[in-house]
Design an enzyme around this catalytic site. Structure first.
Site, PDB file in Angstrom:
ATOM      1  N   GLY A 154      37.969  46.156  41.881  1.00  0.00           N
ATOM      2  CA  GLY A 154      37.514  46.590  40.576  1.00  0.00           C
ATOM      3  C   GLY A 154      36.221  45.936  40.141  1.00  0.00           C
ATOM      4  N   THR A 166      31.570  50.624  57.397  1.00  0.00           N
ATOM      5  CA  THR A 166      32.752  51.323  57.902  1.00  0.00           C
ATOM      6  C   THR A 166      33.909  51.159  56.932  1.00  0.00           C
ATOM      7  OG1 THR A 166      32.047  50.931  60.173  1.00  0.00           O
ATOM      8  CG2 THR A 166      34.362  51.509  59.840  1.00  0.00           C
ATOM      9  N   ASN A 174      43.381  43.355  29.670  1.00  0.00           N
ATOM     10  CA  ASN A 174      44.236  42.702  30.654  1.00  0.00           C
ATOM     11  C   ASN A 174      45.111  41.609  30.056  1.00  0.00           C
ATOM     12  OD1 ASN A 174      41.311  41.882  30.658  1.00  0.00           O
ATOM     13  ND2 ASN A 174      42.170  40.042  31.614  1.00  0.00           N
ATOM     14  N   SER A 225      41.383  49.418  40.699  1.00  0.00           N
ATOM     15  CA  SER A 225      41.646  48.437  41.751  1.00  0.00           C
ATOM     16  C   SER A 225      43.082  48.586  42.232  1.00  0.00           C
ATOM     17  CB  SER A 225      41.411  47.023  41.225  1.00  0.00           C
ATOM     18  OG  SER A 225      41.647  46.054  42.224  1.00  0.00           O
ATOM     19  N   GLY A 226      43.268  48.619  43.547  1.00  0.00           N
ATOM     20  CA  GLY A 226      44.569  48.917  44.116  1.00  0.00           C
ATOM     21  C   GLY A 226      45.640  47.880  43.853  1.00  0.00           C
ATOM     22  N   HIS A 227      45.278  46.608  43.835  1.00  0.00           N
ATOM     23  CA  HIS A 227      46.326  45.588  43.762  1.00  0.00           C
ATOM     24  C   HIS A 227      46.967  45.485  42.383  1.00  0.00           C
ATOM     25  CE1 HIS A 227      44.470  41.969  41.691  1.00  0.00           C
ATOM     26  NE2 HIS A 227      43.394  42.701  41.876  1.00  0.00           N
ATOM     27  N   CYS A 279      42.356  26.582  28.769  1.00  0.00           N
ATOM     28  CA  CYS A 279      41.907  25.472  27.940  1.00  0.00           C
ATOM     29  C   CYS A 279      42.537  24.167  28.365  1.00  0.00           C
ATOM     30  CB  CYS A 279      42.243  25.742  26.477  1.00  0.00           C
ATOM     31  SG  CYS A 279      44.002  25.634  26.115  1.00  0.00           S
ATOM     32  N   GLN A 318      43.182  47.848  34.608  1.00  0.00           N
ATOM     33  CA  GLN A 318      44.511  47.403  34.162  1.00  0.00           C
ATOM     34  C   GLN A 318      45.415  48.559  33.754  1.00  0.00           C
ATOM     35  OE1 GLN A 318      46.860  44.800  34.654  1.00  0.00           O
ATOM     36  NE2 GLN A 318      44.927  43.717  34.333  1.00  0.00           N
TER      37      GLN A 318
END
Length: 381
Positions: free
Chosen positions: A70, A236, A149, A198-200, A324, A178
């Site tokens: 992403g 590739t 997120n 994003s795939g994960h 923090c 997200q």
């Protein structure tokens, strides 16, 4: 282990692993090769492109370009547009974007671009009048996420896109990382030009993503080389991962269980807010305005890092809403943008569920929490 950190990453679905495995072993042909072995992997790659297009409602599969993640998709969308349009260097974004957008825009500001940062209110929501006022003749690109997120807040992308279309010639980029696989998305009906995923985040492996590029929008190649991906991103293609992404998209499209995930999240959230003193929800109380799997909860005057560590010892994985420490008094940029007081922001935990989260896991977490919280008390100075 109880895994409640699915906004950070997700388990690879068994069906996804099964789909990709042959392309890691016997089906290893280069999809650019002209022989039958290469054509077979090319066919698998194009099938995955169609599966992604179906999930997000792209009008045509050729609008999907595969990337590594992403962050790459975000960087290419924004940076590529500015490279293509050097006279339109005004960018509009929000103060609650993912670092892939926020840090990039800070960098672009350092090298001469003008960035307008849109504020959010205490619920994490945008005022579209502020967007309307920020648009200028030289605005090149507006980049606004679909789902935050940390809090799960959903931005009204269709309405935002209409404001942009009605008041400017700017291109509209959406970071959808997200949200994909969690809520319905129909880009054929949304005024969106560029869309990152994003795939994960939805049960594919790490290392593969995609960028939707609406027909009529042009970007310079992100990688120059052999001309793969219709000349838009050379190199590739990672066929096993792309096949996995396509299968994950198919699973997400066919998955009927989002109401059950929402029900578990709602039960979990209700129990925490009702039974633990000095707890506050971050983000709109209107659950229709948040992702169905996400709760950001502040435990006032407690230490989020300590809560995370104690939950970790109990075999429960979560995230803090705060990067923090006691010395720096630094809290999450998202929570600061929402004007969450330090005493609350410091004790913020993000719980995020998936299709694999069970009711027993939620109840076990609720049973563990009282002892964890009693051990996480701190004195703030």
């Amino acid at each position: 282990m109880i895994y409640l950190d699915n906004n950070a990453t997700t388990k690879v679905a068994p069906e996804v692993f099964e789909a990709m495995q042959p392309y890691l072993t016997e089906l290893y042909g280069n999809p650019s090769s002209a022989h039958a072995f290469g054509r077979r992997t090319r066919a698998a790659l194009e099938k995955a492109r169609e599966q992604i297009a179906e999930l997000i409602g792209a009008a045509d599969a050729s609008e999907i370009v595969f990337t590594s993640c992403g962050s790459e998709s975000d960087n290419w969308a924004i940076g590529g547009f500015l490279e293509q349009n050097p006279t339109r260097r005004h960018i509009i974004t929000t103060r609650v974007e993912h670092e892939a957008v926020r840090n990039l825009c800070e960098h672009l500001a350092d090298i001469g671009c003008q960035v307008t940062w849109l504020d959010v209110d205490e619920n994490g929501e945008l005022d579209l009048d502020n967007l309307r006022r920020a648009l200028r003749r030289d605005t090149g690109i507006v980049s606004i996420m679909l789902a935050n997120n940390e809090t799960g807040i959903l931005f009204p992308i269709r309405e935002i896109g209409r404001v942009i279309r009605d008041h400017s010639d700017a291109v509209f980029h959406v970071d959808g990382v997200q949200a994909v696989g969690k809520i319905p998305i129909d880009l054929s009906d949304w005024p969106v030009d560029l869309f990152s995923l994003s795939g994960h985040k939805f049960h594919a492996p790490k290392g593969v993503g995609a960028l939707y590029i609406r027909h009529g929008v042009t970007l310079p190649p992100f990688i120059i080389g052999g001309g793969q991906e219709q000349g838009r991103r050379s190199g590739t293609e990672a066929v096993p991962y792309i096949v996995a992404l396509g299968r994950a998209a198919q699973l997400a499209r066919e998955f009927p269980g989002q109401p059950q995930i929402r029900g578990l999240r709602d039960h979990f959230e209700d129990q925490i807010l009702a039974n633990f003193p000095q707890t506050r929800l971050n983000g709109s109380a209107d659950r229709s305005k948040r992702l169905p799997n996400t709760s950001s909860i502040s435990f006032e005057n407690l230490d989020g890092v300590s809560i995370l560590a104690k939950l970790d010892e109990a075999g429960i994985c979560v995230s803090t809403g705060s990067a923090c420490n006691a010395e720096s008094r630094e809290t999450s940029g998202v929570l600061r943008a929402m004007k969450v007081p330090f005493e609350r922001a410091r004790g913020t935990i993000r719980f995020s569920l998936s299709r694999y989260t069970t009711k027993d896991e939620i109840n076990q977490t609720l049973e563990v929490l009282p002892e964890v919280l009693s051990e996480s008390a701190i004195t703030l100075h």
